[in-house]
Every structure is written in C-alpha cells, then in structure tokens.
Design a protein around this motif. Structure first.
Motif, mmCIF file in Angstrom:
data_model
loop_
_atom_site.group_PDB
_atom_site.id
_atom_site.type_symbol
_atom_site.label_atom_id
_atom_site.label_comp_id
_atom_site.label_asym_id
_atom_site.label_seq_id
_atom_site.Cartn_x
_atom_site.Cartn_y
_atom_site.Cartn_z
ATOM 1 N N GLY A 57 0.896 -1.106 -0.111
ATOM 2 C CA GLY A 57 -0.039 0.061 -0.076
ATOM 3 C C GLY A 57 0.917 1.234 -0.004
ATOM 4 N N GLU A 58 0.423 2.314 0.401
ATOM 5 C CA GLU A 58 1.109 3.572 0.515
ATOM 6 C C GLU A 58 1.803 3.697 1.605
ATOM 7 N N ILE A 59 3.122 4.433 1.133
ATOM 8 C CA ILE A 59 4.275 4.614 2.538
ATOM 9 C C ILE A 59 4.189 5.988 2.275
ATOM 10 N N TYR A 60 4.018 6.497 3.441
ATOM 11 C CA TYR A 60 3.950 8.114 4.021
ATOM 12 C C TYR A 60 5.266 8.832 4.280
ATOM 13 N N SER A 61 6.090 7.940 4.676
ATOM 14 C CA SER A 61 7.519 8.552 5.079
ATOM 15 C C SER A 61 8.533 7.801 4.638
ATOM 16 N N PRO A 62 9.822 8.208 4.186
ATOM 17 C CA PRO A 62 10.895 7.658 3.956
ATOM 18 C C PRO A 62 11.717 6.961 4.761
ATOM 19 N N LEU A 63 11.463 7.614 6.374
ATOM 20 C CA LEU A 63 12.268 7.023 7.398
ATOM 21 C C LEU A 63 11.465 6.238 8.202
ATOM 22 N N VAL A 64 11.979 5.086 8.642
ATOM 23 C CA VAL A 64 11.340 4.001 9.506
ATOM 24 C C VAL A 64 11.181 4.712 10.967
ATOM 25 N N PRO A 65 9.837 4.795 11.357
ATOM 26 C CA PRO A 65 9.601 5.589 12.580
ATOM 27 C C PRO A 65 10.398 4.540 13.832
ATOM 28 N N GLN A 66 10.686 5.361 14.771
ATOM 29 C CA GLN A 66 11.320 4.861 16.000
ATOM 30 C C GLN A 66 10.502 3.575 16.629
ATOM 31 N N GLY A 67 11.057 2.525 16.928
ATOM 32 C CA GLY A 67 10.292 1.391 17.437
ATOM 33 C C GLY A 67 9.405 0.611 16.447
ATOM 34 N N GLN A 68 9.744 0.842 15.019
ATOM 35 C CA GLN A 68 8.866 0.261 14.265
ATOM 36 C C GLN A 68 9.456 -0.847 13.175
ATOM 37 N N ALA A 69 10.853 -0.953 13.238
ATOM 38 C CA ALA A 69 11.538 -1.839 12.082
ATOM 39 C C ALA A 69 11.352 -3.072 12.528
#
Length: 196
Positions: A57-69
């Motif tokens: 689906g859509e990806i809204y940010s190029p950076l992986v948010p803290q605590g989500q990898a």
C-alpha cells in the motif's frame, strides 16, 4: 503487507549497496518501496543508517519510525547498539560483532566499548536476533569487503520477505562480473550462519 528494515553501520561497509539491492529486489516483486539514508561523514567512517520501507500500500514517510523496524541489520556493533531502539518488540536483529572503532577512539580521546559490553547492552533489550562475525567470515573467503554480502545472505535466511535467489541475482546485476563467484560464496555463507 508492510515491512521496515534499518541497516546500521559506518561509511565504507557497504550499507548503501545492501539497502539498494533489497529495495530494487522488492520493486521487481511489485511492492511500493522507499529507500533512503541518514549519514554522518560517511566517507570518514561516520554513522550510516539506511531505511528500506516495503509495502503493498501507500508509504507516507521515507524514514522508519522509532520502534517500528521489523529487522535491524547491524554492520557494526556500536552502531547497532545506537539504533537497537528502532526495532519493534517483535522485530529481530542480525549484528556483526566486528568493531570499527571511531576516529576519537583511535586517537585515544574516547573509549570504544568492549564487545562483551555492547552484546550485553543489546541482549538487555530483550529482543530476538543473531550475533555473528561477518567480517571474520569475509576475511576467510578472501576479502573483508564481502562483509555486506554475508549480511545480505543472513537477512534472506532470517526473513522470507524476498526470495534469496532474487536478492542474490539482483546483487550480481549491480556488481562487476569479476566479483560474482566471491559474492555468491559470501551470500551463501551468510545464509548458513543464520540457518545453523
């Protein structure tokens, strides 16, 4: 489907090539992909953090948010410790235990932590993963520059997000043919280190 990967290391370790291989392979598979890096004096051994976000689906940010990898590939143990908080609670890591001391540590201005201290600090987080000495394995194959390829192979053994053969084939299209034999051996070595 959503999959977030971070690769932590220092300049010159091949983080960016590894992230590009995974990103391009995911694009070939039909996923939406965003791949970017945050760097600090990368060519001088500074910190490099690569973000690879894969989704259907859509990806809204190029950076992986803290605590989500979902996965952290740590090409260097201090950098892995610095970014271990990027993992989500169910995430997994693969960390190369071979250190690359900072410039300040080499100048005896700063103290580089012991391997045991770094491993203990990472284990204290209670996350699942693997420690391996990819650098030593790369030297045994014949070239320390194969460290990133060993880590790529290990990544494909840890997660089934992308077929291993597709990742290896994509890598081989991105490097000179003279490196194909060694890269293939290093990739398979990485897979073996996680499967055992």
């Amino acid at each position: 489907m959503k999959f977030d990967l971070v690769i932590a290391g220092v300049g010159g370790q091949g983080n960016i090539l590894a992230s590009q291989v995974i990103a391009k392979c995911a694009m070939d598979a039909g996923y939406n992909v965003v791949n970017t890096e945050t760097k600090g004096a990368a060519q001088r051994g500074g910190s490099v953090l690569s973000h690879v976000r894969i989704a259907d689906g859509e990806i809204y940010s190029p950076l992986v948010p803290q605590g989500q990898a979902d996965v952290l590939l740590g090409f260097e143990p201090l950098e892995a410790l610095r970014y271990i908080s990027m993992l989500n609670p169910a995430g997994r890591y693969i960390i190369n235990t071979a250190p690359v001391p900072t410039i300040l540590a080499n100048l005896l201005v700063d103290e580089y932590p012991s391997q045991a201290a770094m491993v203990a600090a990472i284990q204290a987080k209670g996350l699942a993963g693997y420690f391996l000495n990819a650098t030593q394995q790369a030297k045994a194959i014949g070239d320390v520059l194969l460290t990133n390829v060993i880590m790529l192979g290990a990544f494909t053994a840890l997660t089934a997000i992308l077929p291993a053969t597709a990742v290896l084939n994509k890598l081989l299209t991105m490097v000179n043919a003279s490196f194909h034999e060694a890269d293939t051996r290093a990739f398979q070595c990485g897979r073996t280190l996680i499967q055992t």
